[in-house]
Design an enzyme around this catalytic site. Structure first.
Site, PDB file in Angstrom:
ATOM      1  N   ASP A   1      -7.434  -3.214  10.838  1.00  0.00           N
ATOM      2  CA  ASP A   1      -8.052  -4.136   9.899  1.00  0.00           C
ATOM      3  C   ASP A   1      -8.587  -5.183  10.780  1.00  0.00           C
ATOM      4  O   ASP A   1      -8.926  -6.515   9.977  1.00  0.00           O
ATOM      5  CB  ASP A   1      -7.052  -4.305   8.796  1.00  0.00           C
ATOM      6  CG  ASP A   1      -7.576  -4.921   7.435  1.00  0.00           C
ATOM      7  OD1 ASP A   1      -8.664  -4.645   7.275  1.00  0.00           O
ATOM      8  OD2 ASP A   1      -6.790  -5.378   6.419  1.00  0.00           O
TER       9      ASP A   1
ATOM     10  N   ARG B   1     -10.169 -11.525   2.386  1.00  0.00           N
ATOM     11  CA  ARG B   1     -10.909 -12.681   1.655  1.00  0.00           C
ATOM     12  C   ARG B   1     -10.184 -13.961   1.600  1.00  0.00           C
ATOM     13  O   ARG B   1     -10.750 -15.181   1.791  1.00  0.00           O
ATOM     14  CB  ARG B   1     -11.471 -12.484   0.268  1.00  0.00           C
ATOM     15  CG  ARG B   1     -10.268 -12.172  -0.798  1.00  0.00           C
ATOM     16  CD  ARG B   1     -10.651 -11.371  -2.027  1.00  0.00           C
ATOM     17  NE  ARG B   1     -10.830  -9.942  -1.893  1.00  0.00           N
ATOM     18  CZ  ARG B   1     -11.178  -9.135  -2.661  1.00  0.00           C
ATOM     19  NH1 ARG B   1     -11.391  -9.391  -4.126  1.00  0.00           N
ATOM     20  NH2 ARG B   1     -11.276  -7.772  -2.472  1.00  0.00           N
TER      21      ARG B   1
ATOM     22  N   LYS C   1       1.010  -1.014  -0.043  1.00  0.00           N
ATOM     23  CA  LYS C   1       0.110  -0.079   0.092  1.00  0.00           C
ATOM     24  C   LYS C   1       0.887   1.300   0.072  1.00  0.00           C
ATOM     25  O   LYS C   1       2.124   1.267   0.377  1.00  0.00           O
ATOM     26  CB  LYS C   1      -0.837  -0.032   1.405  1.00  0.00           C
ATOM     27  CG  LYS C   1      -2.154  -0.877   1.324  1.00  0.00           C
ATOM     28  CD  LYS C   1      -2.622  -0.878   2.564  1.00  0.00           C
ATOM     29  CE  LYS C   1      -3.823  -1.879   2.801  1.00  0.00           C
ATOM     30  NZ  LYS C   1      -5.010  -1.615   1.489  1.00  0.00           N
TER      31      LYS C   1
END
Ligand code: BES
Ligand code: MN
Ligand code: ZN
Length: 492
Positions: free
Chosen positions: A273, A336, A262
């Site tokens: 997170d 995910r 990032k």
């Protein structure tokens, strides 16, 4: 901070010994003959007390009032949202003061307003202290909630104070710096919560997770020196035979993006997170106190997402616990990858429903901002329950679509599925990826990327969606078993 519920009319409130007395004044407020009522009537007549929540009127040593400070807070029609705004304003106005003991007078407010008020007092007075050396803790010590009839407000009050405890546990863990909230520490926090609250908890490490075949989860953890943890929490409030509701919380304790790194601006916020994981801990804290008649399982896959010589690379193909292979095209779509294995693990509980909570996509922040969480569900009844729970808890969500066409971009030439699709519809693409692992039960998904924390000068965890989750869970209690046939049916 201790909350206490009391029957208190305006006359008695005027005599309450406390540092500050806060009176909520709805538009329909009918002043009596007591000192407090007289002040309200005078302020209204002079145009100094508006009807809408927001601005408050403060007084010092007001005549006939025992409390040193008095705060009059208009609350419009007295809807829960207006009560929340009014209490945030009133307690916010006392923030710099020395007030430690306050009395908050709600009049004949319904249960929903009592809940809104208790939540707002906690929110406005919360202070993070864990890693500050000049540990200035919270100022408020005791909060008396005064209502027209305490007996009628008892249930709402108990619900509200339990939710506050849950929200504050979630905030504590989400706010902690990433070196004070590693996967190991999160596992210890879950064990400690279970010990203190009488829950069951098991924390798996790398060996056990490898044995389960969670190749997708492990691939995210492999770039970090911190060992992963897989937390299994259980609350048993019903017979073992009753299928549980399973909550799954994303527990990335720091997300650098991995090799798909990032940008550095605001990267510190990626300590949040694990907000989904924190909300699962918070929900269990509240549930342990409220003891609903149902079974609940909490699953938290937790690790860091770091770039390293051993880190997973774009192009790597990994095998998930479900057997499906995944081509990792972007290592920053890691949420995910850890959730999919937890969703497969959830099958063993033969659940009635599984709801995952994740700070999953920046795209969801773009779609819904910080007001509503994104909600997806494969079952309409589940979607309605989550939507209604969010509204009731003032922790709202909004349903997003799951059309199969959104999965088209996840096709891979080298694995069963890719972990990313195009930028368009990013929150939905992510949900479609997760859906592949949820065929065996009704599934709900909350993308809380926009709602779990605030940025800027108010930077910090919101504790969302603990309120929504607790409301949802309590609503999932099955009807009590019908009375045995021996009891004669009553006739008209
Ligand atoms: N944790 C982030 C999502 C996120 C980003 C939440 C910004 C809040 C603010 C997640 O792991 C992530 O990086 N998602 C990527 C997915 C993309 C690579 C498909 C994103 O949203 O950019
Ligand atoms: Mn990421
Ligand atoms: Zn992430």
């Amino acid at each position: 901070m201790d909350f206490e519920l009391k029957t208190l009319g305006t006359a008695a409130a005027a005599g309450e010994k406390c540092d500050a007395l806060v009176l909520l004044v709805p538009a329909a407020f009918k002043p009596g003959k007591d000192a407090l009522s007289r002040l309200v009537a005078q302020a209204r007549k002079a145009g100094d007390l508006e009807g809408k929540p927001g601005p408050v009127l403060q007084a010092y040593r007001a005549e006939g009032i025992a409390a040193r400070r008095l705060v009059l807070a208009p609350c419009g029609e007295g809807t829960p949202a207006q009560v929340r705004s009014a209490v945030l304003a009133a307690v916010g106005a006392l923030r710099g003061s020395k007030a430690r003991r306050i009395t908050l007078c709600l009049g004949d407010a319904p249960g929903a307003a009592v809940r809104a008020a208790v939540g707002a007092v906690a929110e406005a007075s919360y202070v993070y202290a864990t890693t500050k050396s000049s540990a200035e803790g919270r100022k408020l010590e005791r909060v008396v909630i005064g209502v027209g009839n305490a007996a009628l407000a008892r249930t709402a009050f108990a619900h509200a104070t339990a939710v506050v405890q849950g929200i504050e546990l979630a905030k504590e863990w989400a706010n902690r710096p990433p070196n004070y909230a590693t996967p190991t520490m999160l596992g210890e926090a879950a064990l400690e919560l279970a010990r203190a609250q009488g829950l069951e908890c098991e924390v798996l490490g790398p060996k056990e997770v490898a044995k389960l075949g969670m190749g997708s989860f492990m691939s995210v953890a492999q770039g970090s020196n911190e060992p992963l943890r897989f937390i299994v929490l259980r609350y048993n409030g019903a017979p073992k035979s009753q299928a549980p509701v399973v909550l799954v919380g994303k527990g990335i304790t720091f997300d650098t993006g991995g090799i798909s790194i990032k940008p550095s601006a605001e990267m510190d916020e990626m300590k949040f997170d694990m907000g989904g994981a924190a909300s699962v801990l918070g929900a269990f804290r509240a549930v342990a106190q409220l003891k609903p008649a149902m079974n609940i399982v909490g699953l938290i896959p937790s690790c860091e997402n770091m770039p390293d010589g051993r880190a997973v690379k774009p192009g790597d193909v990994v095998t998930s616990m479900s057997g499906q292979t995944i081509e990792i095209l972007n290592t920053d779509a890691e949420g995910r990858l850890i959730l999919c294995d937890a969703l497969t693990y959830a099958e063993r509980f033969k659940p009635r429903a599984v709801v995952d909570i994740a700070t999953l996509t920046g795209a969801c922040v773009i779609a819904l901002g910080g007001v509503r969480s994104g909600m997806f569900a494969t079952d309409d009844g589940l979607a309605e329950a989550l939507l209604a729970a969010g509204d009731a808890a003032l922790d709202p969500c909004w349903r997003m679509p799951l059309d199969d066409e959104y999965a088209d971009g996840l096709k891979s030439n080298f694995a069963d599925v890719a972990n990313v699709a195009g930028r368009a519809g990013g929150a939905i693409n992510a949900a479609k990826f997760l859906q592949r692992f949820t065929a065996r039960y009704p599934w709900g998904h909350l993308d809380v990327a926009g709602t779990a924390w605030k940025s800027g000068s108010a930077k910090g965890s919101t504790g969302r969606p603990v309120g929504l989750l607790v409301e949802f869970l309590l609503g999932q209690q099955l009807e009590a078993a019908p009375k045995p046939a021996r009891a004669p049916a009553r006739r008209k």
